[in-house]
Motif scaffolding. Structure first.
Motif, short mmCIF file in Angstrom:
data_model
loop_
_atom_site.label_atom_id
_atom_site.label_comp_id
_atom_site.label_asym_id
_atom_site.label_seq_id
_atom_site.Cartn_x
_atom_site.Cartn_y
_atom_site.Cartn_z
N ARG A 170 -49.92 56.29 -37.64
CA ARG A 170 -48.50 56.74 -36.98
C ARG A 170 -48.55 56.62 -35.58
O ARG A 170 -49.72 56.94 -35.00
CB ARG A 170 -47.73 57.87 -37.64
CG ARG A 170 -47.70 57.59 -39.21
CD ARG A 170 -47.05 59.00 -39.59
NE ARG A 170 -46.88 59.01 -41.10
CZ ARG A 170 -46.90 60.05 -41.72
NH1 ARG A 170 -46.79 61.19 -41.19
NH2 ARG A 170 -46.61 60.11 -43.09
N PHE A 171 -47.25 56.31 -35.03
CA PHE A 171 -47.38 56.40 -33.51
C PHE A 171 -46.31 57.55 -33.15
O PHE A 171 -45.06 57.40 -33.84
CB PHE A 171 -47.39 55.15 -32.62
CG PHE A 171 -46.29 54.59 -32.86
CD1 PHE A 171 -45.11 54.50 -32.01
CD2 PHE A 171 -45.76 53.66 -33.92
CE1 PHE A 171 -43.95 53.87 -31.98
CE2 PHE A 171 -44.86 52.84 -33.94
CZ PHE A 171 -43.73 52.90 -33.04
N TYR A 172 -46.36 57.93 -31.90
CA TYR A 172 -45.05 58.72 -31.42
C TYR A 172 -45.27 58.52 -29.94
O TYR A 172 -46.24 58.73 -29.28
CB TYR A 172 -45.25 60.24 -31.79
CG TYR A 172 -43.95 60.86 -31.91
CD1 TYR A 172 -43.27 60.83 -33.08
CD2 TYR A 172 -43.17 61.41 -30.63
CE1 TYR A 172 -41.95 61.53 -33.07
CE2 TYR A 172 -41.85 62.00 -30.84
CZ TYR A 172 -41.30 62.22 -32.00
OH TYR A 172 -40.05 62.79 -32.04
N VAL A 173 -44.07 58.23 -29.50
CA VAL A 173 -43.82 57.80 -27.90
C VAL A 173 -42.76 58.68 -27.47
O VAL A 173 -41.56 58.71 -27.85
CB VAL A 173 -43.68 56.44 -27.57
CG1 VAL A 173 -43.58 55.94 -26.11
CG2 VAL A 173 -44.75 55.48 -28.21
N LEU A 174 -43.03 59.30 -26.20
CA LEU A 174 -41.95 60.11 -25.67
C LEU A 174 -41.94 59.35 -23.93
O LEU A 174 -42.75 59.36 -23.44
CB LEU A 174 -42.42 61.65 -25.58
CG LEU A 174 -42.17 62.51 -26.68
CD1 LEU A 174 -43.30 63.66 -26.45
CD2 LEU A 174 -41.11 62.87 -27.05
N SER A 175 -40.59 59.18 -23.79
CA SER A 175 -40.38 58.63 -22.51
C SER A 175 -39.21 59.44 -21.84
O SER A 175 -38.29 59.84 -22.42
CB SER A 175 -39.87 57.32 -22.57
OG SER A 175 -40.77 56.39 -23.24
N LEU A 176 -39.60 59.76 -20.52
CA LEU A 176 -38.89 60.24 -19.56
C LEU A 176 -38.06 59.20 -18.54
O LEU A 176 -39.12 58.50 -17.96
CB LEU A 176 -39.22 61.52 -19.04
CG LEU A 176 -38.47 62.21 -17.79
CD1 LEU A 176 -37.56 63.14 -18.71
CD2 LEU A 176 -39.40 63.42 -17.24
N ARG A 192 -37.37 58.97 -27.74
CA ARG A 192 -38.19 59.64 -28.75
C ARG A 192 -38.31 58.23 -29.79
O ARG A 192 -37.36 57.70 -30.03
CB ARG A 192 -38.00 60.79 -29.49
CG ARG A 192 -38.02 61.90 -28.65
CD ARG A 192 -37.69 63.23 -29.43
NE ARG A 192 -36.99 63.07 -30.59
CZ ARG A 192 -36.82 63.94 -31.35
NH1 ARG A 192 -37.35 65.16 -31.09
NH2 ARG A 192 -36.18 63.96 -32.80
N ARG A 193 -39.68 57.62 -29.55
CA ARG A 193 -39.92 56.36 -30.70
C ARG A 193 -40.84 56.79 -31.51
O ARG A 193 -41.94 57.10 -31.13
CB ARG A 193 -40.01 55.26 -29.77
CG ARG A 193 -39.82 53.84 -30.62
CD ARG A 193 -39.76 52.88 -29.62
NE ARG A 193 -40.74 52.58 -28.76
CZ ARG A 193 -41.96 52.08 -29.09
NH1 ARG A 193 -42.14 51.37 -30.17
NH2 ARG A 193 -42.87 51.96 -27.91
N TRP A 194 -40.79 56.39 -32.83
CA TRP A 194 -41.82 56.86 -33.89
C TRP A 194 -41.83 55.87 -34.98
O TRP A 194 -41.04 55.03 -35.36
CB TRP A 194 -41.86 57.97 -34.40
CG TRP A 194 -40.68 58.31 -35.25
CD1 TRP A 194 -40.30 58.26 -36.48
CD2 TRP A 194 -39.21 58.69 -34.61
NE1 TRP A 194 -39.01 58.63 -37.06
CE2 TRP A 194 -38.45 58.78 -35.87
CE3 TRP A 194 -38.71 58.88 -33.52
CZ2 TRP A 194 -36.97 59.06 -35.79
CZ3 TRP A 194 -37.38 59.52 -33.30
CH2 TRP A 194 -36.53 59.32 -34.65
#
Length: 82
Positions: A21-27, A39-41
């Protein structure tokens, strides 16, 4: 506002459970000068799902990012390995 865009990518892999699994946080800043936390997962290799949160204060956005990151680290997510 002078928000610098940033992105954090973490992953969780466990071959015995067939888990990748992956999890991406972007600001970033939106067109209307709001602070956006995206938030993308999902499963590694897929597009995944996405949810966006909008804030007027940068501090609130950073608190959300840190809270989500803290919870994911407790569940076994770590930095992306190459």
């Amino acid at each position: 506002m002078n928000t610098q865009p940033c992105q954090i990518h973490i992953e969780r892999k466990d071959a015995s459970k067939n888990m990748a699994r992956f999890y991406v946080l972007s600001l970033s800043t939106s067109l209307f000068d709001e602070i956006c936390v995206a938030r993308r997962w999902g499963r590694i290799g897929s597009k995944g799902q996405e949810k966006r949160h909008y804030f007027t204060r940068e501090l609130d956005a950073l608190e959300l990012m840190l809270d989500v990151l803290r919870r994911k680290r407790k569940r076994g997510y770590g930095p992306k390995r190459r």
